[in-house]
Design a protein around this motif. Structure first.
Motif, mmCIF file in Angstrom:
data_model
loop_
_atom_site.group_PDB
_atom_site.id
_atom_site.type_symbol
_atom_site.label_atom_id
_atom_site.label_comp_id
_atom_site.label_asym_id
_atom_site.label_seq_id
_atom_site.Cartn_x
_atom_site.Cartn_y
_atom_site.Cartn_z
ATOM 1 N N ASP A 1 -52.632 -41.502 -68.499
ATOM 2 C CA ASP A 1 -52.396 -40.428 -67.524
ATOM 3 C C ASP A 1 -52.399 -38.956 -67.763
ATOM 4 O OD1 ASP A 1 -51.815 -42.858 -65.980
ATOM 5 O OD2 ASP A 1 -49.791 -42.332 -65.515
ATOM 6 N N VAL B 1 -40.939 -48.432 -63.958
ATOM 7 C CA VAL B 1 -41.369 -47.401 -63.450
ATOM 8 C C VAL B 1 -41.335 -46.210 -64.105
ATOM 9 C CG1 VAL B 1 -41.450 -48.196 -60.911
ATOM 10 C CG2 VAL B 1 -39.446 -46.788 -62.153
ATOM 11 N N ALA C 1 -43.943 -43.322 -63.901
ATOM 12 C CA ALA C 1 -45.272 -43.792 -62.916
ATOM 13 C C ALA C 1 -45.682 -42.552 -61.995
ATOM 14 C CB ALA C 1 -44.860 -45.119 -62.331
ATOM 15 N N PRO C 2 -47.170 -42.389 -61.784
ATOM 16 C CA PRO C 2 -47.268 -41.152 -60.739
ATOM 17 C C PRO C 2 -46.414 -41.243 -59.621
ATOM 18 C CG PRO C 2 -49.162 -42.114 -61.793
ATOM 19 C CD PRO C 2 -48.007 -43.212 -62.186
ATOM 20 N N GLU C 3 -46.284 -42.559 -58.987
ATOM 21 C CA GLU C 3 -45.629 -42.575 -57.684
ATOM 22 C C GLU C 3 -44.004 -42.429 -57.751
ATOM 23 O OE1 GLU C 3 -45.440 -46.716 -59.315
ATOM 24 O OE2 GLU C 3 -46.950 -44.957 -59.318
ATOM 25 N N MET C 4 -43.644 -42.219 -59.096
ATOM 26 C CA MET C 4 -42.056 -41.964 -59.171
ATOM 27 C C MET C 4 -41.822 -40.651 -59.740
ATOM 28 S SD MET C 4 -40.626 -44.877 -58.348
ATOM 29 C CE MET C 4 -39.050 -44.650 -58.786
ATOM 30 N N ARG C 5 -42.662 -39.918 -59.919
ATOM 31 C CA ARG C 5 -42.649 -38.603 -60.409
ATOM 32 C C ARG C 5 -41.930 -37.571 -59.495
ATOM 33 N NH1 ARG C 5 -48.342 -38.657 -63.544
ATOM 34 N NH2 ARG C 5 -47.535 -40.266 -64.987
ATOM 35 N N ARG C 6 -41.196 -36.430 -59.906
ATOM 36 C CA ARG C 6 -40.609 -35.487 -59.097
ATOM 37 C C ARG C 6 -39.114 -36.024 -58.550
ATOM 38 N NH1 ARG C 6 -42.527 -31.257 -60.814
ATOM 39 N NH2 ARG C 6 -41.792 -29.976 -59.030
ATOM 40 N N ARG C 7 -38.695 -37.023 -59.066
ATOM 41 C CA ARG C 7 -37.661 -37.626 -58.762
ATOM 42 C C ARG C 7 -36.387 -37.448 -59.711
ATOM 43 N NH1 ARG C 7 -39.053 -43.183 -55.721
ATOM 44 N NH2 ARG C 7 -40.735 -42.578 -54.386
#
Length: 151
Positions: free
Chosen positions: A25, A66, A96-102
């Motif tokens: 990634d 994740v 994981a990309p879809e879980m970033r910025r959390r």
């Protein structure tokens, strides 16, 4: 809802897979040439998970891994910054990309730093990827004078 837990020896393979995803990634490696690195890493991390010198945290959501991070307590020569012979090295930080910025990376960083403090370790180092640099800087990490040679 994401849940965080400590890694066990049984998680060595999953940690190895996350390590591959971290490098891919970040754009520094191609998935196709990572099989041997993954196998070598799993062989390296398994005994460290057993003896407690590697502590990992894994984040799962809906039964899927994740995010994760690790701390390796390593022997280090006493130094002007710390007379102790231990240092913590943070590694395998992956979201994981879809879980970033959390806030998962920030939360994992907090767990790792707290673990180092609980062990009485005074110096914590890491290699910051371009994806993670801001999180580490916001966590108080500063760039060092470390250099590298690959003969």
């Amino acid at each position: 809802m994401a849940e965080t837990r400590r890694a066990t020896v049984a998680d060595a393979e999953a940690i190895g897979e996350q390590r591959v995803r971290m490098f891919v990634d970040d754009g520094v490696a191609d998935r196709g040439n990572m099989a041997q690195m993954r196998a070598n890493f799993v062989e390296w991390v398994r005994p460290k998970l057993e003896d407690g010198s590697y502590v990992g945290w894994l984040v799962e959501e809906d039964g899927r891994l994740v995010a994760g991070a690790g701390l390796w307590e390593m022997e280090w020569p006493p130094h002007f910054m710390d007379e102790d012979s231990r240092r913590a090295y943070l590694l395998n930080f992956y979201v994981a990309p879809e879980m970033r910025r959390r806030g998962l990376a920030r939360m994992l960083l907090g767990l790792a730093v707290a673990e180092a403090k609980s062990r009485g370790i005074k110096v914590v180092t890491l290699h910051a990827s371009k994806l993670g640099r801001l999180v580490y800087e916001q966590g108080g990490f500063k760039a060092s004078t470390e250099m590298m040679l690959r003969p």
